[in-house]
Design a protein around this motif. Structure first.
Motif, short mmCIF file in Angstrom:
data_model
loop_
_atom_site.label_atom_id
_atom_site.label_comp_id
_atom_site.label_asym_id
_atom_site.label_seq_id
_atom_site.Cartn_x
_atom_site.Cartn_y
_atom_site.Cartn_z
N ILE A 184 -3.88 2.98 -10.20
CA ILE A 184 -2.88 1.63 -10.34
C ILE A 184 -3.60 1.10 -11.06
N GLU A 185 -4.53 0.83 -11.57
CA GLU A 185 -4.75 0.17 -12.84
C GLU A 185 -3.29 0.61 -13.80
N ALA A 186 -3.14 1.75 -13.94
CA ALA A 186 -2.05 2.28 -15.97
C ALA A 186 -0.82 1.39 -15.07
N ILE A 187 -0.52 1.42 -13.94
CA ILE A 187 0.99 1.04 -13.48
C ILE A 187 1.36 -0.72 -13.14
N THR A 188 0.48 -1.49 -13.57
CA THR A 188 0.50 -2.76 -13.49
C THR A 188 1.11 -3.82 -14.46
N GLY A 189 1.62 -3.84 -13.59
CA GLY A 189 3.19 -4.84 -15.41
C GLY A 189 4.51 -3.93 -14.58
N ILE A 190 3.95 -2.78 -14.12
CA ILE A 190 5.82 -1.54 -14.39
C ILE A 190 5.89 -1.94 -13.11
N ASP A 191 7.20 -2.54 -13.28
CA ASP A 191 8.43 -2.57 -12.26
C ASP A 191 8.80 -0.90 -11.98
N CYS A 192 8.14 -0.33 -10.62
CA CYS A 192 7.68 0.90 -10.15
C CYS A 192 7.55 -0.06 -8.34
N THR A 193 7.89 1.51 -7.64
CA THR A 193 7.17 1.81 -6.39
C THR A 193 6.46 2.72 -6.54
N LEU A 194 5.06 3.03 -5.86
CA LEU A 194 4.08 3.73 -5.46
C LEU A 194 4.35 4.10 -4.65
N VAL A 195 3.95 5.53 -3.72
CA VAL A 195 4.32 5.98 -2.95
C VAL A 195 2.69 6.99 -3.00
N VAL A 196 2.43 6.38 -1.54
CA VAL A 196 0.98 7.51 -1.28
C VAL A 196 0.97 8.21 0.06
N ILE A 197 0.85 10.05 -0.06
CA ILE A 197 0.50 10.19 0.66
C ILE A 197 -0.69 10.94 0.41
N GLY A 198 -1.10 10.71 1.93
CA GLY A 198 -2.75 10.71 1.58
C GLY A 198 -3.20 10.02 3.41
N LYS A 199 -4.73 9.86 3.19
CA LYS A 199 -5.80 9.15 4.59
C LYS A 199 -6.07 7.94 4.09
N TYR A 200 -5.38 6.48 4.65
CA TYR A 200 -5.52 5.70 4.55
C TYR A 200 -7.29 4.44 3.91
N GLU A 201 -6.89 4.35 2.66
CA GLU A 201 -8.06 3.19 2.87
C GLU A 201 -8.32 2.13 1.63
N ARG A 202 -8.97 1.15 2.69
CA ARG A 202 -8.79 -0.04 3.25
C ARG A 202 -9.17 -0.58 1.22
N ASP A 203 -10.30 -0.22 0.51
CA ASP A 203 -10.03 -0.72 -0.77
C ASP A 203 -8.98 -0.17 -1.15
N LEU A 204 -8.78 1.30 -1.64
CA LEU A 204 -7.17 1.05 -1.91
C LEU A 204 -5.68 0.33 -2.27
N GLU A 205 -5.99 0.12 -0.97
CA GLU A 205 -4.51 -1.11 -0.16
C GLU A 205 -4.88 -2.38 -1.21
N ASP A 206 -6.25 -2.55 -0.57
CA ASP A 206 -6.86 -3.95 -1.50
C ASP A 206 -6.23 -4.50 -2.90
N LEU A 207 -6.72 -3.29 -3.72
CA LEU A 207 -6.68 -3.19 -4.86
C LEU A 207 -4.43 -2.97 -5.14
N LEU A 208 -4.27 -2.68 -4.47
CA LEU A 208 -2.48 -2.43 -4.44
C LEU A 208 -1.77 -4.23 -4.54
N LYS A 209 -2.87 -4.86 -3.30
CA LYS A 209 -1.97 -5.71 -3.29
C LYS A 209 -2.49 -6.96 -4.30
N SER A 210 -4.19 -6.50 -4.69
CA SER A 210 -4.32 -7.67 -5.94
C SER A 210 -3.99 -7.10 -7.17
N ASN A 211 -3.17 -6.49 -7.40
CA ASN A 211 -2.28 -6.02 -8.25
C ASN A 211 -0.58 -5.89 -8.97
N GLN A 212 -0.56 -7.11 -7.61
CA GLN A 212 0.99 -6.89 -6.85
C GLN A 212 1.86 -6.12 -6.92
#
Length: 334
Positions: A184-212
């Motif tokens: 997440i930190e590595a792709i911040t600012g790169i115009d892309c779409t990250l598709v995540v396959i796996g068990k939902y983790e609230r902390d990771l989703e919060d990180l995705l949102k906070s890094n836009q």
């Protein structure tokens, strides 16, 4: 020739595990000679308590066959099976990385030391896993055989024009070793779409949102749906900190997608020179690698070509034949 009888022992199934142990050996069974007859035995209990471990050990001792193959995860049931005709498959020993020293000691005894001692042959899916075991059970080298996993032959080339403006990056898995925080930190600012396959983790989703970061989260997908996500992505990012094998590398390559993966653990062994290898602990290295695959068309296309060559090492019939040879060896020396 008389039929060779093999009993597969499976863990009690864990829902939503992509490329599960159960599927690996069910497919192996179908690829093997018809003179090898299989019986499928599924544990009656999960192993969340010592009482359940004992129940599973006792149950297994009553269900044993002429050749017993523990397919993974339930290593401890070797304590209830005869050494002379028992094969144990170990996929990884990540369980030894627990922080609780009591849990580590229990895991060492019941999932590693005693099961290895009580098995005639131990198969592992990578040289890396073999090395990990030998560090902890150094006297076991003679009985350890490396038999890698295979890729699902239903994965076929699916050409797709690479989307340089906004590539779709596929991330398989959300456990700690899958390294999503750094991705997440590595792709911040790169115009892309990250598709995540796996068990939902609230902390990771919060990180995705906070890094836009533009993302799509997929959970509990069928095999066909997972395959479809590979066909729709532009590249696979699989920069785990540790893996017993690394099946997504082969799945992406079979579809025809470039792969960025880690230069540690089993991943260089699985990928060889057919993926872009980076330090998974270095965010900048991950970022630079992803940008290379996005911007360098020649490099990306070369990795796709090498990927098609790499997967030939992991075709199902080749892997199935390695297990067949083990069963004949046990049968001949019974």
């Amino acid at each position: 020739m008389k039929n060779i009888e093999v009993t597969f022992f499976y863990r009690k199934p864990i829902p939503s595990f992509h490329f599960s142990i159960e599927r690996i050996f069910d497919d192996i069974k179908e690829a093997l000679d018809k003179d090898i007859v299989f019986t499928r035995k599924k544990m009656p209990f999960f192993c969340e308590s010592r009482n359940n471990l004992l129940k599973n050990i006792r149950w297994s001792s009553k269900e044993q066959g002429p050749i017993n193959h523990i397919t993974g995860d339930i290593h401890y049931i070797a304590l209830g099976l005869p050494k002379k005709n028992t094969i144990l498959t170990i996929h990884d020993i990540n369980f030894m990385k627990r922080r609780n020293p009591i849990k580590v000691a229990e895991s060492y005894l019941l999932w590693l030391l005693l099961p290895v001692m009580k098995s005639r042959i131990v198969t592992v899916v990578s040289e890396e896993t073999k090395k990990d075991i030998l560090k902890r059970v150094p006297f076991s080298e003679d009985k350890i055989r490396v038999i890698p996993n295979f890729y699902d032959p239903r994965y076929k080339p699916s050409p797709k024009e690479f989307n340089k403006q906004k590539p779709v990056i596929l991330q398989i898995g959300t456990r700690k070793n899958k390294n999503m925080e750094r991705v997440i930190e590595a792709i911040t600012g790169i115009d892309c779409t990250l598709v995540v396959i796996g068990k939902y983790e609230r902390d990771l989703e919060d990180l995705l949102k906070s890094n836009q970061i533009d993302y799509r989260w997929k959970e509990n997908l069928s095999d066909a749906e997972v395959m479809d996500e590979y066909t729709q992505c532009d590249l696979l990012c699989f920069v785990s900190t540790v893996e017993g094998f690394g099946m997504p590398i082969l799945e992406a390559q079979a579809i025809g997608r470039a792969v960025i993966t880690s230069n540690v653990s089993s991943m260089p062994e699985v990928a060889g020179d057919s993926a872009l290898l980076v330090d998974p602990f270095n965010v900048q290295a991950i970022r630079d690698g992803i940008l290379t695959l996005i911007n360098d068309d020649a490099r990306r296309e070369e990795l796709v070509r090498r990927g098609f060559e790499n997967i030939k090492r992991y075709e199902i019939q080749h892997i199935a034949n390695m297990y067949r040879d083990l069963y004949y060896e046990i049968y001949a020396n019974a």
